[in-house]
Design a protein around this motif. Sequence first.
Motif, PDB file in Angstrom:
ATOM      1  N   ASN A  85     -31.754  82.008 -21.219  1.00 27.34           N
ATOM      2  CA  ASN A  85     -30.811  81.641 -22.304  1.00 27.34           C
ATOM      3  C   ASN A  85     -29.793  80.463 -21.617  1.00 27.34           C
ATOM      4  OD1 ASN A  85     -28.833  81.625 -24.027  1.00 27.34           O
ATOM      5  ND2 ASN A  85     -27.847  83.689 -23.614  1.00 27.34           N
ATOM      6  N   THR A  86     -30.004  79.283 -22.144  1.00 25.52           N
ATOM      7  CA  THR A  86     -29.837  78.117 -21.527  1.00 25.52           C
ATOM      8  C   THR A  86     -28.305  77.804 -22.106  1.00 25.52           C
ATOM      9  OG1 THR A  86     -30.764  76.726 -23.384  1.00 25.52           O
ATOM     10  CG2 THR A  86     -31.774  76.954 -21.465  1.00 25.52           C
ATOM     11  N   SER A  87     -27.794  78.806 -22.931  1.00 27.80           N
ATOM     12  CA  SER A  87     -26.363  78.579 -23.312  1.00 27.80           C
ATOM     13  C   SER A  87     -25.395  79.554 -22.428  1.00 27.80           C
ATOM     14  CB  SER A  87     -26.306  79.264 -24.772  1.00 27.80           C
ATOM     15  OG  SER A  87     -26.478  80.457 -24.850  1.00 27.80           O
ATOM     16  N   ASP A  88     -26.050  80.134 -21.704  1.00 24.18           N
ATOM     17  CA  ASP A  88     -25.148  81.183 -20.597  1.00 24.18           C
ATOM     18  C   ASP A  88     -25.626  80.633 -19.297  1.00 24.18           C
ATOM     19  OD1 ASP A  88     -23.635  83.213 -19.710  1.00 24.18           O
ATOM     20  OD2 ASP A  88     -25.197  84.603 -19.681  1.00 24.18           O
ATOM     21  N   GLU A  89     -24.828  79.482 -18.787  1.00 24.55           N
ATOM     22  CA  GLU A  89     -24.990  78.901 -17.507  1.00 24.55           C
ATOM     23  C   GLU A  89     -23.979  79.804 -16.429  1.00 24.55           C
ATOM     24  OE1 GLU A  89     -25.764  74.468 -16.720  1.00 24.55           O
ATOM     25  OE2 GLU A  89     -23.230  74.697 -16.389  1.00 24.55           O
ATOM     26  N   LYS A  90     -24.617  79.887 -15.485  1.00 29.55           N
ATOM     27  CA  LYS A  90     -23.930  80.818 -14.306  1.00 29.55           C
ATOM     28  C   LYS A  90     -24.363  79.832 -12.891  1.00 29.55           C
ATOM     29  CE  LYS A  90     -24.035  85.228 -16.593  1.00 29.55           C
ATOM     30  NZ  LYS A  90     -24.441  86.678 -16.347  1.00 29.55           N
ATOM     31  N   THR A  91     -23.302  80.323 -12.051  1.00 28.80           N
ATOM     32  CA  THR A  91     -23.094  79.755 -10.733  1.00 28.80           C
ATOM     33  C   THR A  91     -22.982  80.730  -9.751  1.00 28.80           C
ATOM     34  OG1 THR A  91     -21.918  77.671 -11.747  1.00 28.80           O
ATOM     35  CG2 THR A  91     -21.763  78.032  -9.266  1.00 28.80           C
ATOM     36  N   ALA A  92     -23.621  80.793  -8.528  1.00 29.62           N
ATOM     37  CA  ALA A  92     -23.508  81.493  -7.584  1.00 29.62           C
ATOM     38  C   ALA A  92     -23.615  80.820  -6.337  1.00 29.62           C
ATOM     39  CB  ALA A  92     -24.821  82.220  -7.398  1.00 29.62           C
ATOM     40  N   PHE A  93     -22.513  81.172  -5.290  1.00 26.43           N
ATOM     41  CA  PHE A  93     -22.253  80.585  -4.158  1.00 26.43           C
ATOM     42  C   PHE A  93     -22.827  81.409  -2.764  1.00 26.43           C
ATOM     43  CE2 PHE A  93     -19.489  78.373  -6.750  1.00 26.43           C
ATOM     44  CZ  PHE A  93     -19.362  77.054  -6.351  1.00 26.43           C
ATOM     45  N   PHE A  94     -23.427  80.591  -1.939  1.00 27.57           N
ATOM     46  CA  PHE A  94     -23.783  81.371  -0.729  1.00 27.57           C
ATOM     47  C   PHE A  94     -23.176  80.526   0.507  1.00 27.57           C
ATOM     48  CE2 PHE A  94     -26.981  82.565  -3.458  1.00 27.57           C
ATOM     49  CZ  PHE A  94     -27.418  83.886  -3.151  1.00 27.57           C
ATOM     50  N   ASN A  95     -21.999  81.047   0.744  1.00 24.92           N
ATOM     51  CA  ASN A  95     -21.168  80.419   1.671  1.00 24.92           C
ATOM     52  C   ASN A  95     -21.202  80.463   3.028  1.00 24.92           C
ATOM     53  OD1 ASN A  95     -19.402  79.569  -0.804  1.00 24.92           O
ATOM     54  ND2 ASN A  95     -18.681  81.828  -0.796  1.00 24.92           N
ATOM     55  N   PHE A  96     -20.940  79.293   3.694  1.00 28.87           N
ATOM     56  CA  PHE A  96     -20.846  79.351   5.198  1.00 28.87           C
ATOM     57  C   PHE A  96     -19.757  80.542   5.547  1.00 28.87           C
ATOM     58  CE2 PHE A  96     -18.747  78.428   9.135  1.00 28.87           C
ATOM     59  CZ  PHE A  96     -19.944  77.792   9.837  1.00 28.87           C
ATOM     60  N   THR A  97     -20.237  81.392   6.574  1.00 34.58           N
ATOM     61  CA  THR A  97     -19.029  82.158   7.137  1.00 34.58           C
ATOM     62  C   THR A  97     -18.728  81.773   8.409  1.00 34.58           C
ATOM     63  OG1 THR A  97     -20.749  83.799   8.184  1.00 34.58           O
ATOM     64  CG2 THR A  97     -20.104  84.176   5.536  1.00 34.58           C
ATOM     65  N   SER A  98     -17.661  82.499   8.991  1.00 37.57           N
ATOM     66  CA  SER A  98     -16.958  82.127  10.201  1.00 37.57           C
ATOM     67  C   SER A  98     -17.905  82.741  11.175  1.00 37.57           C
ATOM     68  CB  SER A  98     -15.422  82.839  10.280  1.00 37.57           C
ATOM     69  OG  SER A  98     -15.585  84.098  10.198  1.00 37.57           O
ATOM     70  N   GLY A  99     -18.788  83.665  11.117  1.00 39.76           N
ATOM     71  CA  GLY A  99     -19.354  84.156  11.855  1.00 39.76           C
ATOM     72  C   GLY A  99     -20.882  83.499  12.409  1.00 39.76           C
ATOM     73  N   THR A 100     -21.005  82.357  11.379  1.00 40.08           N
ATOM     74  CA  THR A 100     -22.338  81.714  11.371  1.00 40.08           C
ATOM     75  C   THR A 100     -22.167  80.462  12.620  1.00 40.08           C
ATOM     76  OG1 THR A 100     -22.502  81.961   8.952  1.00 40.08           O
ATOM     77  CG2 THR A 100     -23.969  80.206   9.994  1.00 40.08           C
ATOM     78  N   ALA A 101     -23.121  80.323  13.016  1.00 43.69           N
ATOM     79  CA  ALA A 101     -23.187  79.323  14.412  1.00 43.69           C
ATOM     80  C   ALA A 101     -23.603  78.027  13.854  1.00 43.69           C
ATOM     81  CB  ALA A 101     -24.469  79.611  15.324  1.00 43.69           C
ATOM     82  N   HIS A 102     -22.694  77.190  14.329  1.00 44.23           N
ATOM     83  CA  HIS A 102     -22.908  75.658  14.055  1.00 44.23           C
ATOM     84  C   HIS A 102     -22.590  74.604  15.172  1.00 44.23           C
ATOM     85  CE1 HIS A 102     -18.648  76.145  13.619  1.00 44.23           C
ATOM     86  NE2 HIS A 102     -18.363  74.893  14.015  1.00 44.23           N
ATOM     87  N   TYR A 103     -23.163  73.402  14.757  1.00 46.58           N
ATOM     88  CA  TYR A 103     -22.790  72.548  16.008  1.00 46.58           C
ATOM     89  C   TYR A 103     -22.692  71.256  15.393  1.00 46.58           C
ATOM     90  CZ  TYR A 103     -27.556  70.890  15.449  1.00 46.58           C
ATOM     91  OH  TYR A 103     -28.782  70.430  15.157  1.00 46.58           O
ATOM     92  N   ASN A 104     -22.168  70.253  16.137  1.00 44.77           N
ATOM     93  CA  ASN A 104     -22.139  68.750  16.151  1.00 44.77           C
ATOM     94  C   ASN A 104     -23.043  68.033  16.854  1.00 44.77           C
ATOM     95  OD1 ASN A 104     -20.127  68.736  13.845  1.00 44.77           O
ATOM     96  ND2 ASN A 104     -18.554  69.034  15.453  1.00 44.77           N
ATOM     97  N   ARG A 105     -23.906  67.159  16.327  1.00 43.10           N
ATOM     98  CA  ARG A 105     -24.421  66.197  17.148  1.00 43.10           C
ATOM     99  C   ARG A 105     -23.764  64.692  17.015  1.00 43.10           C
ATOM    100  NH1 ARG A 105     -30.656  63.986  16.412  1.00 43.10           N
ATOM    101  NH2 ARG A 105     -30.774  62.804  18.242  1.00 43.10           N
ATOM    102  N   ILE A 106     -23.454  64.192  18.297  1.00 46.48           N
ATOM    103  CA  ILE A 106     -22.754  62.849  18.227  1.00 46.48           C
ATOM    104  C   ILE A 106     -23.416  61.998  18.885  1.00 46.48           C
ATOM    105  CG2 ILE A 106     -20.513  61.936  18.832  1.00 46.48           C
ATOM    106  CD1 ILE A 106     -19.209  64.654  18.596  1.00 46.48           C
ATOM    107  N   THR A 107     -23.666  60.941  18.128  1.00 47.53           N
ATOM    108  CA  THR A 107     -24.413  59.885  18.710  1.00 47.53           C
ATOM    109  C   THR A 107     -23.624  58.604  18.721  1.00 47.53           C
ATOM    110  OG1 THR A 107     -25.711  59.120  16.767  1.00 47.53           O
ATOM    111  CG2 THR A 107     -26.724  60.660  18.322  1.00 47.53           C
TER     112      THR A 107
END
Length: 283
Positions: A85-107
Amino acid sequence: SDSVWVLNDSVPSHLRIRLTDEFKKELVSIAASSSDNAAFLNAMNGLYIAPADGTPGRCLPYFVLNGTANYRRAAIQFIYYENGNTSDEKTAFFNFTSGTAHYNRITRDYSPELKNAFASGAQSDPVVYLQNLPGATLDLKFPTLKNLPNIVVNRAELIITEIHLSSDLDQQKFWAPLLLDVVGVDDATGNKYVPLDRLPVTDVGALAFIDGGRKSVTLPGGITMNQYSINIPREVQRAITNKSNALHLQLNGVQRFFGAYRLTAAGNPATFKVSLRITYSKL
């Protein structure tokens, strides 16, 4: 600071990257074949966001990963229709959580001006450079303090004067740090230590005493420039009393944004060269 227009709504400024249809299919396939969340994370390790190779420009972006609302945190956003149904547009978010590992690579690419300065074989250079960690550290050695007589040091000010070069295009985008931090370096071992004047580190009085803030000063001749004054009389007294081979200090900016704050300062020889001004009493 501009907002972004998304799905007929004005939302806070953010970076949007459209994911390919192939990636969407791969993600759906991984989710369908994963028995639980751990299995999904094992198959889908995460996303790596980086500038495109050879991207021109002078910018250093920072992003909030774990904000408190949509469009204020990192996420994968799906826009979809239910049952075709193209008249019923919906949105879902899969968010980053505080327990998720992450890092910065700096060059770092210091060509050409800083690269030439790093390659200099001179004992002292007329221009010196500093960038917030993990950037360039201002490295200073004072080898002649051991030649001073046994005196009582009342004040010892390390003076750094900010200068602007005609080739310094970054000054409009990257500010000089508002405060410089000083650490000592043991010349024999190379180990770093907290200078005596900064102790105890939990005392805000010691921080105020050592100073290091960026201030506008009027110099002889009516010239107004920005200077940093770092007061380290106890550290200088120790170097004189112990007849140390050299007082070795390193300076860094203290702002929390990695690499963002940059300083071009007068070195030696220069009109406003780095100097250590000692006020003392004779015994």
